[in-house]
Design an enzyme around this catalytic site. Sequence first.
Site, PDB file in Angstrom:
ATOM      1  N   GLU A  38      67.522  43.873  66.704  1.00 15.29           N
ATOM      2  CA  GLU A  38      68.429  44.891  67.292  1.00 15.29           C
ATOM      3  C   GLU A  38      68.144  46.248  66.648  1.00 15.29           C
ATOM      4  O   GLU A  38      67.777  46.323  65.497  1.00 15.29           O
ATOM      5  CB  GLU A  38      69.881  44.507  67.166  1.00 15.29           C
ATOM      6  CG  GLU A  38      70.247  43.329  68.097  1.00 15.29           C
ATOM      7  CD  GLU A  38      69.900  43.562  69.552  1.00 15.29           C
ATOM      8  OE1 GLU A  38      70.127  44.670  70.098  1.00 15.29           O
ATOM      9  OE2 GLU A  38      69.349  42.624  70.140  1.00 15.29           O
ATOM     10  N   THR A  39      68.390  47.300  67.250  1.00 18.07           N
ATOM     11  CA  THR A  39      67.890  48.630  66.982  1.00 18.07           C
ATOM     12  C   THR A  39      68.932  49.650  67.401  1.00 18.07           C
ATOM     13  O   THR A  39      69.815  49.343  68.181  1.00 18.07           O
ATOM     14  CB  THR A  39      66.598  48.839  67.812  1.00 18.07           C
ATOM     15  OG1 THR A  39      65.664  47.833  67.461  1.00 18.07           O
ATOM     16  CG2 THR A  39      65.988  50.193  67.609  1.00 18.07           C
TER      17      THR A  39
END
Length: 565
Positions: free
Chosen positions: A374-375
Site C-alpha cells: 500500500e502506498t
Amino acid sequence: MKTIFLFLSCVLISIPFLNAQDRITGESFATRSVVLGQSGMVATSHPLATQIGLDMLKSGGNAIDAAIAANAALGLMEPTGCGVGGDLFAIVWDGKTKKLYGLNASGRSPQKLTLEYFEKEGMEKIPSYGPLPISVPGAVDGWFELHSKFGSKPMTQILSPAIDYAEKGFPLTELIAWYIQRTVPFFESKDFPNIEDIYKSQNGGKLPNEGEIYRNPYLANTYKKIAEGGRDAFYKGEIAKTVGKFIKEQGGFLSAKDFAAHKSEWVEPVSINYRGYDVWELPPNSQGIAALQMLQILEGYDFSNIEFGSAEHLHLFTEAKKLAFEDRAKYYADMDFFDIPVEELLSEDYSKSRREQIGERAGTYSAGEISAGETIYMTVADNEGTMISLIQSNYRGMGSGMAPPKLGFMLQDRGELFSLKRGQANTYEPGKRPFHTIIPAFMTKDGKPVLSFGVMGGDFQPMGHTQIVMNLVDFGMNIQEAGDAPRWDHTGGASPMGQTTENTGLIRTESGIPYSTIRGLMDKGHRMGTARGIYGGYQAILWDDENKVYHGASESRKDGQAAGY
C-alpha cells in the site's frame, strides 16, 4: 403477478448500488465535480494532510514545501501505507526553469547481506516480513534533496504541523482505521517487538477506531530531530544507530553504516508521445516505463470506435499489459547494476513488433529479445507554476513489522521484491536497489505542463496510469471522472522476483464494469474474477494554461481530498 413484482423490486433496489448518484452533468460514475483554483492546489489521500499543504502554500511556501509537509503528515496519519521507514519517488515541473526533474529516493540493500546467505538458508524468495526484506529507507533523504533544490521555507516550519498533530492527536479516518485494526494484530501475532508500545500504549492501550484520537509522540520526537538536525540526524545520528542495533538483535543485516552510505539520485524522466501528449515516468528501478510500453502498444488502435469499458477495450488493454509486464520481469532493475535497454523498450519499432502479437483471444507471451503495497500518492501545485508528483510507500501496507524502539515508525520491506535466482536483472546483490512498484507520473503538451498524477496499488500502478491517460485522451473524461471511472487489473505472468508465466492470468473488475463486458471477455478466452481494495487510489492536478486555472481531483476509493485557492 406477485412474483414479477418481487423480481422487479429486487432489480430496482440493486441498481442504485451500481450508480448511486444522480449528477446533472458529466459521467454518472463521477463522485463530484473537479476542484478549481487559480493560485495553488493540493491533492492527497487524507483531508488533514491536504489542509496542511494548502496552509503551507497560503503562508508563502511553494509546492515543494507543501508536498514535504503533507507527506510528513501522511506518514503519521496513514501509517498503514507510508512513513519515514519507506522510499520516495518524485517528478517536479519547475515553474522557473520550465523543466522536468526526476528524483529516485529509494534505498539499497544491506552491504553485509549476500545472495549466498539466502542460498545457504534454503530460501527461494525473500520473506515478506521480519528483518531480511528491509532496505535503507530513502524518504527522508528525498525530502531534503527536494528541499535543497526547490524548497523555500525552513524544515522546522515545514515539519511543524505534522509534529503538532503527532503530539496532540487527530481523529482516525474510516479507511485507515479499517487497515490498522487488521494490520497491527497481525504483527502482534508474530511477536514482533515494540508494536504494542508504538501503536497501542500511546493511545490508551488500544487501537483507535474511526473518529477516535490517534497519537504518536515517538514519531513527533523523530520529526523534531529531523527538523532541527537535518537529514544527517536520520542517517548518521542516534536514529540510524537505534535502527542498526535493533535490526541486528532481530537477526537482520541493515546497519548504521548502510544508513550513512545512503544517497538519493536525480534522474532524467523518460517519455513517449501518446496522441499528442508526452507522458512522463521515471526510469527503473521503478516500473514506470511499463505504463509507457503499454501506451505505446495501445496507440496503434483507434479507440474512437471502441467503447469505454467494452470487452474489446479491456481485451486490448490486457494483452498490452501482458506484453509490457513480460519485459518488466526480464529487464527492470537497478540501472547501476544492469544495462537496461530503456530506449529500445520504448521505441515505436519495438512496440509495433509487440502489438503484432496480439490476437482476438487471450494470449500468453514472453519478453522481447533486445540487445542490450500500500502506498500514498499526492500532488501539489503553486502560484509560480511549480508542480510536484510524489509517491511514497513502505510496501505491504505498514511494512516489514520491524518497528525500532521509540522512533514511531516501521521499516519498509521493499527487499522482498528482489529475485533470488542467479543471473537475472533483479537478482539480489548487496548495496542494490530492489525493483520498485511505486511510480509518479506527469503529462506535458508542446513543452508545457498539463497533468501531475498518480495511482496507488502495487503492481496495478502501470495499469492505473494507462487507464487514467486513456480515460482523459481517448474517452474525453475530465480528471475527476478519469479517476472515478470503474477499473480493472490483470494478475499472472512473469515478475521481476523470478516467477514465470504459466497461463493467461486473471482479469479482475470493479462492480462498475458491466456483465456484458465480462461475458465478452470470457468468450475471448479470458479468466475473470473480482477483488477488494486492489485498484489503488488516485490524485491529480491539471493546469489549464488558457484560463490559468488549476483543476484538482481525488477519488472516492480512499479518504482523500483535493483543495485549491
